[in-house]
Design an enzyme around this catalytic site. Structure first.
Site, PDB file in Angstrom:
ATOM      1  N   LYS A   1      15.898  38.804  15.163  1.00  0.00           N
ATOM      2  CA  LYS A   1      15.771  37.350  15.332  1.00  0.00           C
ATOM      3  C   LYS A   1      16.057  36.611  14.030  1.00  0.00           C
ATOM      4  O   LYS A   1      16.824  35.640  14.000  1.00  0.00           O
ATOM      5  CB  LYS A   1      14.352  37.016  15.811  1.00  0.00           C
ATOM      6  N   ASN A   2      15.443  37.066  12.945  1.00  0.00           N
ATOM      7  CA  ASN A   2      15.550  36.279  11.708  1.00  0.00           C
ATOM      8  C   ASN A   2      16.931  36.379  11.056  1.00  0.00           C
ATOM      9  O   ASN A   2      17.319  35.499  10.290  1.00  0.00           O
ATOM     10  CB  ASN A   2      14.436  36.664  10.728  1.00  0.00           C
TER      11      ASN A   2
ATOM     12  N   CYS B   1       5.807  28.813  13.131  1.00  0.00           N
ATOM     13  CA  CYS B   1       4.466  29.375  13.284  1.00  0.00           C
ATOM     14  C   CYS B   1       3.538  28.858  12.191  1.00  0.00           C
ATOM     15  O   CYS B   1       3.943  28.738  11.036  1.00  0.00           O
ATOM     16  CB  CYS B   1       4.537  30.899  13.195  1.00  0.00           C
TER      17      CYS B   1
ATOM     18  N   ASP C   1       5.364  40.128   8.114  1.00  0.00           N
ATOM     19  CA  ASP C   1       5.493  40.038   9.574  1.00  0.00           C
ATOM     20  C   ASP C   1       4.945  41.273  10.290  1.00  0.00           C
ATOM     21  O   ASP C   1       4.911  41.318  11.514  1.00  0.00           O
ATOM     22  CB  ASP C   1       6.967  39.831   9.975  1.00  0.00           C
TER      23      ASP C   1
ATOM     24  N   ARG D   1       4.102  26.090   4.353  1.00  0.00           N
ATOM     25  CA  ARG D   1       5.478  26.611   4.352  1.00  0.00           C
ATOM     26  C   ARG D   1       6.364  25.545   3.742  1.00  0.00           C
ATOM     27  O   ARG D   1       6.899  24.679   4.415  1.00  0.00           O
ATOM     28  CB  ARG D   1       5.877  27.001   5.774  1.00  0.00           C
TER      29      ARG D   1
ATOM     30  N   ARG E   1       8.613  33.840  21.268  1.00  0.00           N
ATOM     31  CA  ARG E   1       9.512  33.305  20.224  1.00  0.00           C
ATOM     32  C   ARG E   1      10.360  34.419  19.637  1.00  0.00           C
ATOM     33  O   ARG E   1      11.460  34.186  19.184  1.00  0.00           O
ATOM     34  CB  ARG E   1       8.691  32.718  19.061  1.00  0.00           C
TER      35      ARG E   1
HETATM   36  C1  EPZ Z   1      11.001  33.942   6.814  1.00  0.00           C
HETATM   37  O1  EPZ Z   1      10.287  32.735   6.747  1.00  0.00           O
HETATM   38  C2  EPZ Z   1      10.821  34.452   8.222  1.00  0.00           C
HETATM   39  N1  EPZ Z   1      11.336  33.456   9.119  1.00  0.00           N
HETATM   40  C3  EPZ Z   1       9.353  34.712   8.483  1.00  0.00           C
HETATM   41  O2  EPZ Z   1       9.282  35.298   9.768  1.00  0.00           O
HETATM   42  C4  EPZ Z   1       8.798  35.688   7.452  1.00  0.00           C
HETATM   43  O3  EPZ Z   1       7.409  35.785   7.607  1.00  0.00           O
HETATM   44  C5  EPZ Z   1       9.099  35.189   6.035  1.00  0.00           C
HETATM   45  O4  EPZ Z   1      10.506  34.913   5.898  1.00  0.00           O
HETATM   46  C6  EPZ Z   1       8.716  36.187   4.954  1.00  0.00           C
HETATM   47  O5  EPZ Z   1       9.416  37.386   5.150  1.00  0.00           O
HETATM   48  C7  EPZ Z   1      12.646  33.400   9.354  1.00  0.00           C
HETATM   49  O6  EPZ Z   1      13.436  34.173   8.820  1.00  0.00           O
HETATM   50  C8  EPZ Z   1      13.101  32.362  10.294  1.00  0.00           C
HETATM   51  P1  EPZ Z   1       9.938  32.437   2.871  1.00  0.00           P
HETATM   52  P2  EPZ Z   1      10.536  31.732   5.551  1.00  0.00           P
HETATM   53  O7  EPZ Z   1      10.693  31.238   2.497  1.00  0.00           O
HETATM   54  O8  EPZ Z   1      11.966  31.806   5.172  1.00  0.00           O
HETATM   55  C9  EPZ Z   1       7.138  30.183  -0.257  1.00  0.00           C
HETATM   56  C10 EPZ Z   1       8.316  35.788  11.842  1.00  0.00           C
HETATM   57  O9  EPZ Z   1       7.219  36.162  12.287  1.00  0.00           O
HETATM   58  N2  EPZ Z   1       8.173  29.146  -0.321  1.00  0.00           N
HETATM   59  O10 EPZ Z   1      10.462  33.777   2.493  1.00  0.00           O
HETATM   60  O11 EPZ Z   1       9.945  30.441   5.914  1.00  0.00           O
HETATM   61  C11 EPZ Z   1       6.413  30.165   1.073  1.00  0.00           C
HETATM   62  O12 EPZ Z   1       5.386  29.194   1.098  1.00  0.00           O
HETATM   63  C12 EPZ Z   1       8.330  34.899  10.676  1.00  0.00           C
HETATM   64  O13 EPZ Z   1       9.419  36.105  12.314  1.00  0.00           O
HETATM   65  C13 EPZ Z   1       8.063  28.145  -1.282  1.00  0.00           C
HETATM   66  O14 EPZ Z   1       7.140  28.129  -2.069  1.00  0.00           O
HETATM   67  O15 EPZ Z   1       9.654  32.418   4.435  1.00  0.00           O
HETATM   68  C14 EPZ Z   1       5.903  31.571   1.172  1.00  0.00           C
HETATM   69  O16 EPZ Z   1       4.710  31.700   0.456  1.00  0.00           O
HETATM   70  C15 EPZ Z   1       7.281  33.933  10.533  1.00  0.00           C
HETATM   71  N3  EPZ Z   1       9.033  27.189  -1.317  1.00  0.00           N
HETATM   72  C16 EPZ Z   1       6.993  32.382   0.447  1.00  0.00           C
HETATM   73  O17 EPZ Z   1       7.757  31.443  -0.308  1.00  0.00           O
HETATM   74  C17 EPZ Z   1      10.095  27.186  -0.478  1.00  0.00           C
HETATM   75  O18 EPZ Z   1      10.944  26.292  -0.573  1.00  0.00           O
HETATM   76  C18 EPZ Z   1       7.931  33.146   1.335  1.00  0.00           C
HETATM   77  O19 EPZ Z   1       8.466  32.273   2.323  1.00  0.00           O
HETATM   78  C19 EPZ Z   1      10.203  28.211   0.471  1.00  0.00           C
HETATM   79  C20 EPZ Z   1       9.216  29.185   0.527  1.00  0.00           C
END
Ligand code: EPZ
Length: 442
Positions: free
Chosen positions: A34-35, A129, A317, A134, A409
């Site tokens: 999915k991702n 979610c 995840d 986020r 989802r």
């Molecule tokens: C992706 O989310 C996945 N979603 C999530 O999958 C997954 O949990 C996550 O990566 C971590 O592996 C998709 O790919 C659509 P991040 P994403 O940006 O991209 C911080 C699922 O169950 N951050 O890697 O939103 C953030 O707060 C899900 O399929 C900032 O600080 O995650 C977090 O602590 C839910 N500033 C960390 O980075 C930013 O601009 C990692 O988030 C962006 C993120």
């Protein structure tokens, strides 16, 4: 059910009815990631030629993203359940409405894709979610470094540039979303972009490979430095999405928690190494072959400690699935969540089944219990929802899991795949159907 263009987006009050107690045995086929697919679909609108995307999972987040793309004039044709043809040569708008974004987070990839292609995009602030704060500051930082002006007004992120110019971007936190979004914006920019401290997840690599199949020049994906040389134009391609490592990992834990024997097929075992390592520590046997892993669990799981980390660390995840399994393990386990700040919401639900877990900040201290009792539960989010289903599969008697819209989802036919492994689970949307299920399984 709303059926559009051959695919469905359902928002109903269905729940899972489950009678636990059976070990899961057999084979399960894993679908496309999915991702990865979310990033690939957004990337597909960056060319005016036709792209064909295969191994696309038929899950709600994907279907909502396809609708968001259609809303701006992208022609989306689902020729088969897992294949979509995309033609973005007639995009008529650069504004992605609130409705779509509230349902999923990844429609923000359209921001990077549209900005890269048209130098302008307006996308509502993302939902997704509720697993903690986020932020999107790093996405914005990246777009600004490439020369865009970015502002947030009336709930929209508006990005605009006369032209985009390659830049050196350091990500303060490893972020999958920011890495992919910046990659999208940079592939058509003038000159070279370097993303440092990039996310290394398999789905980042998959999006980079897809972009390269369109004629982009992205190097280093899968390491923490990604180098992009801008090209003038992208062309069409046919591409198959990688297998979903989280769906695969979820079924591996389903085998472990039910003391079963499951062969998880159509996977890339390398992507599952951290999950495999933990299952072995917990006393399971894991056999790997080229594109499958078999998990055999014959006795009570053992305790372990785990901390979620960016890839290749243990994935956030998979955190609820391992925690729920450890909650039935022998002894004390410690699970530390280091990516999101609110990803233990399922613990209160699990407590209804007799688990013994104490959460302190980002750490869960788990005292394993011998068994769970059946209960009526509510899925708080996608992965936690799936984990609660695993818990119910172990409990004698009838349980229910509500709000399965979250599970849908990201998991295609979760109930059907579990049934094939011997689970007694059905989707019901009324008490009458629940009673029918009870009579059927006895
Ligand atoms: C992706 O989310 C996945 N979603 C999530 O999958 C997954 O949990 C996550 O990566 C971590 O592996 C998709 O790919 C659509 P991040 P994403 O940006 O991209 C911080 C699922 O169950 N951050 O890697 O939103 C953030 O707060 C899900 O399929 C900032 O600080 O995650 C977090 O602590 C839910 N500033 C960390 O980075 C930013 O601009 C990692 O988030 C962006 C993120």
């Amino acid at each position: 059910m709303k059926i559009k263009n051959g695919y469905s987006v359902r928002w109903t009050m269905e729940q899972y009815a489950i009678k636990g107690g059976n070990p899961l045995v057999g084979e399960v086929e894993i679908g496309g990631a999915k991702n990865a697919a979310l990033g690939v679909l957004a990337a597909a609108i960056m060319t005016d030629d036709m792209t064909v995307i295969e191994n696309l999972p038929d899950v709600r987040d994907i279907n909502v993203l396809l609708q968001a793309m259609e809303s701006i004039g992208v022609i989306v044709y689902r020729s088969e359940r897992h294949t979509v043809r995309i033609n973005a040569s007639m995009i008529s708008g650069l504004v992605i409405e609130d409705d779509y974004i509230k349902k999923i987070r990844a429609s923000y990839y359209l921001l990077g894709a549209l900005l890269g292609k048209y130098k302008h995009a307006e996308v509502a602030l993302p939902g997704g979610c509720n697993i903690g704060s986020r932020k999107i500051d790093l996405h914005i930082k990246g777009f600004k470094a490439l020369g865009a002006e970015v502002k947030i007004e009336h709930g929209l992120i508006i990005a605009d540039a006369k032209y985009l110019k390659g830049a050196h971007i350091y990500l303060d936190t490893v972020s999958v979303g920011a890495t992919i979004n910046i990659m999208l914006a940079a592939v058509l920019a003038d000159g070279k972009t370097v993303i440092e401290n990039a996310a290394k997840e398999p789905h980042v690599v998959d999006v980079a490979n897809f972009l390269n199949s369109l004629g982009a020049n992205v190097k280093g994906a899968g390491t923490d430095v990604i180098r992009i040389s801008g090209v003038k134009k992208l062309h069409g391609s046919e591409y198959s999405i990688i297998p979903d490592q989280i769906e695969a990992g979820t079924f591996m834990f389903a085998a472990a928690i039910t003391k079963g024997d499951v062969t998880v097929k159509n996977v890339i075992p390398k992507h599952l190494e951290s999950t495999t390592a933990k299952l072995i520590e917990m006393g399971c046997q894991v056999e790997e072959s080229d594109d499958a892993v078999r998990v055999v669990a014959s006795k009570r799981l053992m305790s372990t400690h785990v901390k979620t980390l960016p890839y290749p660390g243990f994935p956030t995840d998979m955190q609820p699935q391992i925690a729920v399994s450890l909650a039935l393990g022998k002894g004390t386990s410690i699970v530390t969540e280091s990516i999101f700040d609110n990803r233990f919401k399922y613990v209160d639900e699990l407590a209804k089944m007799g688990s013994n877990i104490k959460v302190e900040g980002n750490t869960a201290i788990i005292e394993g219990v011998e068994r769970f009792t059946s209960a009526n539960l509510t899925a708080p989010d996608l992965r936690a929802g799936a984990a609660l289903v695993l818990a119910c599969l172990t409990a004698e008697g009838f349980s229910t899991v509500e709000d399965i819209k979250y599970i849908e989802r990201g998991y295609e036919d979760f109930d059907v795949k579990l049934q094939k492994l011997g689970a007694q689970i059905a989707k019901v949307d009324s008490d009458k159907e629940f009673q029918k299920f009870k009579l059927k399984v006895g």
